[in-house]
Design a protein around this motif. Structure first.
Motif, PDB file in Angstrom:
ATOM      1  N   LEU A  13      15.439  -3.008   9.910  1.00  0.00           N
ATOM      2  CA  LEU A  13      15.303  -4.344  10.482  1.00  0.00           C
ATOM      3  C   LEU A  13      16.459  -5.194   9.993  1.00  0.00           C
ATOM      4  O   LEU A  13      16.759  -5.227   8.784  1.00  0.00           O
ATOM      5  CB  LEU A  13      13.991  -5.007  10.081  1.00  0.00           C
ATOM      6  N   ASP A  14      17.113  -5.871  10.915  1.00  0.00           N
ATOM      7  CA  ASP A  14      18.281  -6.689  10.590  1.00  0.00           C
ATOM      8  C   ASP A  14      18.054  -8.108  11.090  1.00  0.00           C
ATOM      9  O   ASP A  14      18.104  -8.374  12.292  1.00  0.00           O
ATOM     10  CB  ASP A  14      19.531  -6.072  11.228  1.00  0.00           C
ATOM     11  N   HIS A  15      17.742  -9.014  10.160  1.00  0.00           N
ATOM     12  CA  HIS A  15      17.552 -10.439  10.466  1.00  0.00           C
ATOM     13  C   HIS A  15      16.519 -10.664  11.581  1.00  0.00           C
ATOM     14  O   HIS A  15      16.748 -11.441  12.520  1.00  0.00           O
ATOM     15  CB  HIS A  15      18.895 -11.079  10.844  1.00  0.00           C
ATOM     16  N   VAL A  16      15.382  -9.996  11.459  1.00  0.00           N
ATOM     17  CA  VAL A  16      14.336 -10.106  12.478  1.00  0.00           C
ATOM     18  C   VAL A  16      13.570 -11.415  12.314  1.00  0.00           C
ATOM     19  O   VAL A  16      13.123 -11.773  11.219  1.00  0.00           O
ATOM     20  CB  VAL A  16      13.366  -8.905  12.395  1.00  0.00           C
ATOM     21  N   THR A  17      13.418 -12.116  13.424  1.00  0.00           N
ATOM     22  CA  THR A  17      12.676 -13.385  13.476  1.00  0.00           C
ATOM     23  C   THR A  17      11.652 -13.304  14.601  1.00  0.00           C
ATOM     24  O   THR A  17      11.898 -12.685  15.633  1.00  0.00           O
ATOM     25  CB  THR A  17      13.630 -14.574  13.712  1.00  0.00           C
ATOM     26  N   MET A  18      10.497 -13.907  14.370  1.00  0.00           N
ATOM     27  CA  MET A  18       9.456 -13.948  15.399  1.00  0.00           C
ATOM     28  C   MET A  18       8.907 -15.365  15.484  1.00  0.00           C
ATOM     29  O   MET A  18       8.403 -15.907  14.499  1.00  0.00           O
ATOM     30  CB  MET A  18       8.324 -12.971  15.055  1.00  0.00           C
ATOM     31  N   VAL A  27       6.235 -22.162  16.491  1.00  0.00           N
ATOM     32  CA  VAL A  27       5.773 -21.683  15.195  1.00  0.00           C
ATOM     33  C   VAL A  27       6.559 -20.429  14.826  1.00  0.00           C
ATOM     34  O   VAL A  27       6.660 -19.494  15.614  1.00  0.00           O
ATOM     35  CB  VAL A  27       4.262 -21.356  15.228  1.00  0.00           C
ATOM     36  N   THR A  28       7.115 -20.436  13.622  1.00  0.00           N
ATOM     37  CA  THR A  28       7.872 -19.279  13.148  1.00  0.00           C
ATOM     38  C   THR A  28       6.964 -18.401  12.305  1.00  0.00           C
ATOM     39  O   THR A  28       6.554 -18.781  11.204  1.00  0.00           O
ATOM     40  CB  THR A  28       9.091 -19.726  12.314  1.00  0.00           C
ATOM     41  N   ASP A  32      14.069 -14.220   9.579  1.00  0.00           N
ATOM     42  CA  ASP A  32      15.248 -13.566   9.006  1.00  0.00           C
ATOM     43  C   ASP A  32      14.883 -12.423   8.048  1.00  0.00           C
ATOM     44  O   ASP A  32      15.354 -12.364   6.914  1.00  0.00           O
ATOM     45  CB  ASP A  32      16.100 -14.607   8.273  1.00  0.00           C
ATOM     46  N   VAL A  33      14.052 -11.482   8.533  1.00  0.00           N
ATOM     47  CA  VAL A  33      13.608 -10.365   7.700  1.00  0.00           C
ATOM     48  C   VAL A  33      14.554  -9.177   7.890  1.00  0.00           C
ATOM     49  O   VAL A  33      14.720  -8.674   9.007  1.00  0.00           O
ATOM     50  CB  VAL A  33      12.161  -9.949   8.042  1.00  0.00           C
ATOM     51  N   SER A  34      15.136  -8.722   6.799  1.00  0.00           N
ATOM     52  CA  SER A  34      16.001  -7.542   6.819  1.00  0.00           C
ATOM     53  C   SER A  34      15.488  -6.542   5.788  1.00  0.00           C
ATOM     54  O   SER A  34      15.280  -6.902   4.621  1.00  0.00           O
ATOM     55  CB  SER A  34      17.449  -7.911   6.490  1.00  0.00           C
ATOM     56  N   LEU A  35      15.277  -5.302   6.219  1.00  0.00           N
ATOM     57  CA  LEU A  35      14.837  -4.257   5.293  1.00  0.00           C
ATOM     58  C   LEU A  35      15.122  -2.893   5.903  1.00  0.00           C
ATOM     59  O   LEU A  35      15.264  -2.759   7.120  1.00  0.00           O
ATOM     60  CB  LEU A  35      13.352  -4.407   4.944  1.00  0.00           C
ATOM     61  N   GLY A  68      14.277 -12.664  17.659  1.00  0.00           N
ATOM     62  CA  GLY A  68      15.631 -12.610  17.129  1.00  0.00           C
ATOM     63  C   GLY A  68      15.812 -11.413  16.217  1.00  0.00           C
ATOM     64  O   GLY A  68      14.853 -10.849  15.708  1.00  0.00           O
ATOM     65  N   GLY A  69      17.067 -10.989  16.035  1.00  0.00           N
ATOM     66  CA  GLY A  69      17.362  -9.876  15.150  1.00  0.00           C
ATOM     67  C   GLY A  69      17.339  -8.536  15.855  1.00  0.00           C
ATOM     68  O   GLY A  69      17.193  -8.444  17.078  1.00  0.00           O
TER      69      GLY A  69
END
Length: 261
Positions: A13-18, A27-28, A32-35, A68-69
């Motif tokens: 996962l590269d800079h994942v946003t939901m 609502v976020t 920006d989840v990267s792993l 995103g991401g």
């Protein structure tokens, strides 16, 4: 975990946003989840309610699309992985069909794929042996305890021999005694199957006992606040739960919710 020791990426996962629309507001859920998760690794997504753990699992499973991401599974897209039947999924409740016997619940995905009867029955019995329920093959789900039903659900998820097993708080409804016992049984199953496991939980001890690494998520919005390596040797034993190292890891993870370890 020999495969993961060489760190062959399975999920990236590269800079994942939901984000969601809610009452005319944005609502976020994840920010920006990267792993990266290695092939054959057992990892936990750990955090309090509302931190986006299940949302993140659903994104990995191609049950939700991030806003995103980027996400790669086995070098391709999550959609390609799902269509190639690389996933097995275990939910919070077993979701078994009460009118089908235990063996028939396990053979269902094989039936849908058109696997011949003899082959799917053989596979179902192998899986029931694996989860320790062979003598209950002809029982109905309502005749089993909650923990036994979840073992049937795990067997069904393994029926298609998935490369990746996604588990969304599968033991959260069980009492602590059965939960700890099923943790041990899950690791016994995993040691034989050796697939990649992503396990969602809000229990710090459970995450430590099961995992090679723990991804700690903090809420508002959901974000990755720490990645904690679990150096406990395998096979894990119940005595480890009382060790000084185990309690040190609990404290470390608790501190990580504040941001950083």
């Amino acid at each position: 975990m020999e495969a993961a020791a060489h760190f062959i990426p399975e999920i990236q996962l590269d800079h994942v946003t939901m984000e969601y629309e809610s009452d005319a507001a944005r609502v976020t859920a994840l920010q920006d989840v990267s792993l990266t998760i290695a092939k054959g690794e057992f990892v936990s997504l750990l955090g309090p309610s509302g931190c986006g753990k299940t949302t993140l699992l659903r994104i990995m499973a191609d049950l939700a699309e991030p806003t995103g991401g980027d996400l790669k599974v086995a070098g391709g897209s999550a959609r390609e992985a799902r269509l190639a039947q690389k996933y097995g999924i275990v939910f919070q409740s077993p979701v078994l069909y009460d009118w089908r016997r235990v063996k028939s619940n396990i053979t269902l995905p094989l039936e849908l794929k058109g696997v011949p009867r003899a082959e799917r029955n053989k596979r179902a019995m192998e899986l029931l042996e694996l989860v320790g329920l062979a003598k209950f093959a002809n029982h109905y789900p309502w005749q089993l305890s909650g923990g036994m039903q979840q073992r049937v659900a795990i067997a069904r998820a393994l029926a298609m021999e998935p490369e990746i097993l996604l588990m969304d708080e599968p033991f959260s409804a069980l009492d602590e005694f059965n939960r700890e016992r099923l943790n041990e049984e899950l690791l016994s199953i995993w040691s034989k199957v050796q697939n990649t496991v992503v396990f969602v939980t809000h229990s710090i001890p459970e995450a430590i006992f099961l995992s090679d690494r723990v991804f700690v998520l903090s809420p508002h919005p959901g974000r990755l606040s720490a990645v904690v390596d679990i150096p406990l040797p395998r096979p894990r034993t119940k005595e480890m739960r009382n060790s000084e190292e185990f309690f040190r890891l609990i404290a470390r993870i608790r501190d990580s919710f504040e941001g950083g370890v």
